[in-house]
Design an enzyme around this catalytic site. Structure first.
Site, short mmCIF file in Angstrom:
data_model
loop_
_atom_site.label_atom_id
_atom_site.label_comp_id
_atom_site.label_asym_id
_atom_site.label_seq_id
_atom_site.Cartn_x
_atom_site.Cartn_y
_atom_site.Cartn_z
N LYS A 72 -4.40 -11.12 -6.53
CA LYS A 72 -5.74 -11.40 -6.01
C LYS A 72 -6.76 -10.42 -6.60
O LYS A 72 -6.42 -9.30 -6.96
CB LYS A 72 -5.76 -11.36 -4.48
N LYS B 106 0.83 -1.21 0.00
CA LYS B 106 0.00 0.00 0.00
C LYS B 106 0.86 1.25 0.00
O LYS B 106 0.47 2.27 -0.57
CB LYS B 106 -0.95 0.01 1.22
N LYS C 29 -10.63 -4.69 -5.08
CA LYS C 29 -11.48 -3.54 -5.40
C LYS C 29 -10.67 -2.46 -6.08
O LYS C 29 -11.18 -1.68 -6.87
CB LYS C 29 -12.05 -2.95 -4.10
#
Ligand code: TYM
Length: 324
Positions: free
Chosen positions: A192, A110, A195
């Site tokens: 994966k 992130k 969103k």
């Protein structure tokens, strides 16, 4: 068993979240003492729109109820409404090493993704998550494989606390579904389904039928022909088989048999129709909830009340043990 889990209100729910976690919530609530939260405090560690957050929380609550979360069988609430989460996070934060936080995969990913917004909250994310779990003295934590490292962090934090201040927390176990532990992106099965990733690789629970068909039909497979579960050589096909198996409740070997000698196109067509059928049932429930927004807020408040009762007891005990 006492169970805790949570989901961030960061966008629409995709089938990876559903299969990786929500599905388990629904089964576990039948037999266990479950606390399920909407993790809004975690959601603000990456850039977000403050004007949209309330709607996202509401939509997520509606989605979860439509998927089968039953507020009579669990405490379903918004994390920030139970202040004890942040209080315990501070207390836990004083016993965990910074190095461990810096090594977390999600923090590394992130902070690369949002270079302009590497805030202390993002670094401390696993501490808040450990606090979420330990606050309810949870023994089981249903999550997707991607969150396993964070649950391990919570285990370490619990063990460390018990050692330093005396027995207080049970050491929580991650509960990870076996077949569909990580649902991968349909476009890039190395990563994966997410969103925030490529939208073409991600199927939302309320995806429109046409777009769902397109996404499944154009899902990445490989140059071979066989419909076989093989995570080494056939990641794309294996991912589709996992999705198919989870929604149909047919075991993967039986699916391999069913599609022996059939083409990828036939297999994908059936999968798309299966998803349209299953997700259509959920959509109908959602529409009925949308007509009654007050019921949803009321229910979340009641869930928070129930959670607070347990949370306050733990905080008192922890403070006393820590000499506060
Ligand atoms: P979040 O919001 O990213 O995801 C919610 C749940 O969905 C699972 N998941 C997946 N499972 C399989 N395949 C995928 N592609 C996939 N994408 C997401 C996640 O593993 C998760 O179980 N940090 C958590 C929220 C949280 C939490 C907690 C969870 C906050 N506090 C305490 C457990 C216990 C998160 O980001 O979830």
């Amino acid at each position: 068993m006492r169970i805790f889990s949570a989901v961030r209100p960061t966008g629409e729910i995709h089938i990876g979240n559903y299969l990786g976690s929500i599905n388990q919530w629904i089964e576990l609530q039948e037999q266990h003492d479950c606390y399920f939260a909407i993790a809004d405090l975690h959601a603000i560690t990456t850039p977000y729109d403050k004007n949209a957050l309330k709607d996202k929380i509401f939509n997520l609550a509606v989605t979860y109820l439509s998927l089968g979360v039953n507020p009579d069988k669990c405490a379903f609430f918004v994390q920030s409404k139970v202040r004890e989460h942040t209080e315990l996070a501070w207390l836990i934060g004083t016993i965990v090493p910074v190095g461990e936080l810096q090594r977390m995969t999600q923090f590394k990913d992130k902070s690369k993704q949002h270079k302009e917004y590497v805030n202390a909250g993002l670094l401390n994310y696993p501490i808040l998550m450990a606090a979420d779990i330990l606050l309810y003295k949870a023994e089981g934590v249903p999550v997707g494989k991607d969150q396993k490292q964070h649950v391990e962090f919570a285990r370490n934090a619990g063990e460390k606390f018990n050692k330093q201040f005396g027995e207080c927390f049970p050491i929580p176990e991650p509960i990870i579904p076996t077949n569909q532990a990580n649902i991968m992106s349909l476009r890039d099965p190395e990563h994966k389904m997410s969103k925030s990733g490529d939208q073409k690789g991600c199927i939302n629970v309320f995806e429109e039928e046409d777009s769902l068909r397109k996404k499944i039909m154009s899902a990445e497979t490989d140059t071979g022909k066989e419909i076989k579960f093989d995570l080494e050589n056939k990641k794309g096909v294996s991912n589709l088989l996992s999705i198919y198996s989870a929604f149909s409740k047919i075991e993967i070997p039986a699916l391999e048999q069913k599609y022996e000698g059939k083409s990828y196109a036939e297999f994908k067509k059936d999968l798309a129709e299966l998803l349209i059928l299953k997700l259509g049932e959920i959509k109908k429930k959602r529409d009925s909830y949308y007509k009654n927004p007050d019921i949803i807020f009321d229910m979340l408040d009641k869930g928070a009340e129930k959670a607070r009762e347990k949370a306050q007891k733990t905080i008192e005990e922890v403070k006393q043990k820590m000499g506060l």
